[in-house]
Write a protein that holds these residues in place. Structure first.
Motif, PDB file in Angstrom:
ATOM      1  N   PRO A  50      52.213  27.278  39.008  1.00  0.00           N
ATOM      2  CA  PRO A  50      52.738  26.238  38.114  1.00  0.00           C
ATOM      3  C   PRO A  50      51.973  24.914  38.232  1.00  0.00           C
ATOM      4  CG  PRO A  50      54.507  27.275  39.366  1.00  0.00           C
ATOM      5  CD  PRO A  50      53.233  27.801  39.917  1.00  0.00           C
ATOM      6  N   TYR A  54      49.931  23.335  35.080  1.00  0.00           N
ATOM      7  CA  TYR A  54      50.275  22.045  34.480  1.00  0.00           C
ATOM      8  C   TYR A  54      49.226  20.967  34.765  1.00  0.00           C
ATOM      9  CZ  TYR A  54      54.368  22.720  31.741  1.00  0.00           C
ATOM     10  OH  TYR A  54      55.193  23.079  30.710  1.00  0.00           O
ATOM     11  N   ARG A  74      63.692  22.978  25.996  1.00  0.00           N
ATOM     12  CA  ARG A  74      63.059  22.334  27.156  1.00  0.00           C
ATOM     13  C   ARG A  74      61.641  22.861  27.321  1.00  0.00           C
ATOM     14  NH1 ARG A  74      67.539  24.035  30.110  1.00  0.00           N
ATOM     15  NH2 ARG A  74      66.109  25.366  31.222  1.00  0.00           N
ATOM     16  N   ARG A  75      61.429  24.091  26.884  1.00  0.00           N
ATOM     17  CA  ARG A  75      60.086  24.687  27.002  1.00  0.00           C
ATOM     18  C   ARG A  75      59.165  24.028  25.992  1.00  0.00           C
ATOM     19  NH1 ARG A  75      63.995  28.011  27.705  1.00  0.00           N
ATOM     20  NH2 ARG A  75      64.000  29.423  29.498  1.00  0.00           N
ATOM     21  N   GLN A  76      58.183  23.307  26.501  1.00  0.00           N
ATOM     22  CA  GLN A  76      57.299  22.556  25.626  1.00  0.00           C
ATOM     23  C   GLN A  76      56.094  23.408  25.225  1.00  0.00           C
ATOM     24  OE1 GLN A  76      57.246  19.200  24.237  1.00  0.00           O
ATOM     25  NE2 GLN A  76      55.680  20.425  23.207  1.00  0.00           N
ATOM     26  N   TYR A  78      52.432  24.235  23.442  1.00  0.00           N
ATOM     27  CA  TYR A  78      51.179  23.514  23.189  1.00  0.00           C
ATOM     28  C   TYR A  78      50.341  24.326  22.219  1.00  0.00           C
ATOM     29  CZ  TYR A  78      52.449  20.673  27.168  1.00  0.00           C
ATOM     30  OH  TYR A  78      53.118  19.831  28.001  1.00  0.00           O
TER      31      TYR A  78
ATOM     32  N   GLU B  24      60.003  18.279  32.429  1.00  0.00           N
ATOM     33  CA  GLU B  24      60.950  19.188  31.782  1.00  0.00           C
ATOM     34  C   GLU B  24      60.296  20.542  31.499  1.00  0.00           C
ATOM     35  OE1 GLU B  24      64.649  18.360  28.807  1.00  0.00           O
ATOM     36  OE2 GLU B  24      62.652  17.803  28.112  1.00  0.00           O
ATOM     37  N   GLY B  25      59.091  20.493  30.950  1.00  0.00           N
ATOM     38  CA  GLY B  25      58.371  21.730  30.631  1.00  0.00           C
ATOM     39  C   GLY B  25      58.032  22.523  31.875  1.00  0.00           C
ATOM     40  N   MET B  26      57.627  21.802  32.936  1.00  0.00           N
ATOM     41  CA  MET B  26      57.244  22.496  34.164  1.00  0.00           C
ATOM     42  C   MET B  26      58.468  23.075  34.865  1.00  0.00           C
ATOM     43  SD  MET B  26      54.640  21.139  36.978  1.00  0.00           S
ATOM     44  CE  MET B  26      54.094  22.091  38.355  1.00  0.00           C
ATOM     45  N   ALA B  28      61.069  24.108  33.329  1.00  0.00           N
ATOM     46  CA  ALA B  28      61.408  25.290  32.530  1.00  0.00           C
ATOM     47  C   ALA B  28      60.527  26.474  32.940  1.00  0.00           C
ATOM     48  CB  ALA B  28      61.228  24.979  31.050  1.00  0.00           C
TER      49      ALA B  28
END
Lengths: 126, 316
Positions: A50, A54, A74-76, A78, B24-26, B28
């Motif tokens: 992770p 990121y 919440r899942r962004q 891209y 927030e994304g991480m 998740a």
């Protein structure tokens, strides 16, 4: 010591970098973190942690190679930008050239290192 | 406990600005990957590493995202952090060598070792002056920032530094007053309570130096400094790095000569104070040397960053 050079587009210096893997994954459509991670594991056999994933997403977004897309979750997710496609294209072309050179040299070496059949003394055939 | 919060809490190593955008994304991603299961220690450590690197990148210690001007400032701040480690190491060395004059050394060795000790002391004093000079240089910008109302952004680190400073001042005064009523032998080993208290106080000082250095970095990176000031600061940082190198070299030379020619001082613990010495490699000196080496590495890293930033055209 070899000096690292910067590629002309997007700063994707090393072909095995997570950045290239992420861009390759996003080339087929927008994805969020988990989907990216699974996709990369599927096509490259590389499990990005992770933090690494990121970290690479942060750098890619800073360089304008990817961008977040609107999401209620919440899942962004891209998506790759036009600059990202250009950078990936340049990196893949670089990899293709490297692959060709490597393959041709490896082919020559295989040919040169093949011993003569049935010969008592070691020899090489071209 | 909210499962999602559990993952967000793991990201506290990352800088606040980064967290506001990506946490927030991480979180998740972590939730999707590990669910209610245990997050492996390897992944947790990786988050510590990548979070710390992200902080270092945000400050400008690493990476090339910031401008040369910012990188030059960050390089100088990295040298300041290295000096923080030197201050702690210097305090350990000073305490250890409290009574080193009692060691039986004569002739040329005595002159040499005294000179080396003087080099450590005078270089340390010069380093303090350089840091004070840097503080005076940034004072007008700091006052401008405070008057402009921007102090809100640095309120937490500033308050932390003030509280740490106040605690250290009060505890130091208390220990000095207590020590005044103790005998030489009680201060140097026979009174165990005093040793424990001094040990705890030393740890507190180390933490306080870290808090103050961190506050200095937080404040200095937000100051609106003119280019000339940053240039002066970075020059001071290079001087400070040179002094740190001299201090470490002189300290190591002093240690080796003292070990060869006056091992009794090292073995018998004359003046060892906080740490007991049992050989030519006393714990206190090892700790001091390691801290100084770490500080010097940080300072060299900062100096390289300063030099590269200047080369990249900070003042063209």
């Amino acid at each position: 010591m070899a000096k690292r050079t910067t590629s002309p587009v997007g700063g994707l210096e090393r072909n095995n970098e997570p950045a290239v893997l992420i861009l390759t994954s996003l080339a087929s459509g927008e994805k969020h973190g988990y989907a990216l991670s699974k996709d990369i594991e599927g096509f490259a056999g590389v499990a990005l942690g992770p933090g690494t994933l990121y970290g690479a997403i942060t750098r890619l977004e800073e360089r304008g190679l990817i961008e977040p897309t609107p999401s209620d979750d919440r899942r962004q997710p891209y998506r790759i930008t036009a600059s990202g496609r250009a950078a990936l294209s340049a990196a893949l072309e670089q990899m293709r050239q490297l692959s060709e050179i490597g393959t041709s040299r490896l082919g020559a070496r295989i040919a040169t290192s093949r011993p003569t059949l049935g010969g008592a003394t070691p020899g090489y055939s071209l | 406990m909210n499962r999602f919060n559990r993952f967000e809490r793991m990201l506290h190593w990352y800088p606040p600005h980064w967290r506001s955008k990506y946490a927030e994304g991480m979180a998740a991603l972590l939730e999707d990957t590990y669910g209610t299961g245990r997050v492996p220690i390897k992944v947790r450590l990786s988050l510590v590493k990548t979070g710390s690197l992200e902080r270092a990148r945000e400050v400008g210690f690493i990476g090339s995202a910031t401008s040369p001007h910012e990188r030059e400032r960050a390089g100088s701040l990295l040298v300041l952090c290295g000096w923080g480690a030197f201050m702690i190491a210097g305090a350990i060395f000073a305490k250890f060598t409290d009574n080193w004059g009692a060691s039986q050394l004569g002739g040329a060795n005595r002159t040499l070792i005294t000179s080396l000790y003087d080099v450590v002391q005078w270089s340390g004093a010069a380093g303090v002056l350089v840091v004070l000079g840097a503080a005076i240089l940034v004072l007008p910008s700091l006052l401008r920032m405070l008057r402009g109302g921007d102090w809100i952004t640095v309120r937490r680190p500033l308050l932390g530094a003030l509280v740490a400073g106040a605690i250290i001042a009060v505890s130091t005064a208390a220990i000095v007053i207590w020590a005044h009523f103790l005998s030489y032998r009680e201060r140097n080993g026979t009174l165990a309570v005093y040793g424990y208290v001094v040990g705890a106080w030393s740890l507190m000082v180390s933490v306080a130096v870290g808090v103050v250095a961190s506050a200095a970095v937080s404040v200095a990176r937000r100051l609106d400094l003119p280019r000339r000031s940053v240039q002066w600061l970075s020059t001071m940082a290079v001087v400070l790095t040179s002094l740190m190198f001299v201090i470490l070299a002189a300290m190591l030379a002093w240690w080796s000569i003292e070990s060869v020619h006056a091992p009794v001082f090292m073995r018998n613990g004359i003046g060892n104070g906080l740490f007991y010495t049992s050989s030519e490699f006393p714990l206190a000196l090892i700790a001091a040397a390691l801290l100084m080496s770490a500080g010097l590495c940080a300072a060299i890293g900062g100096t390289v960053r300063v030099v590269r930033a200047r080369r990249d055209g900070a003042y063209e």
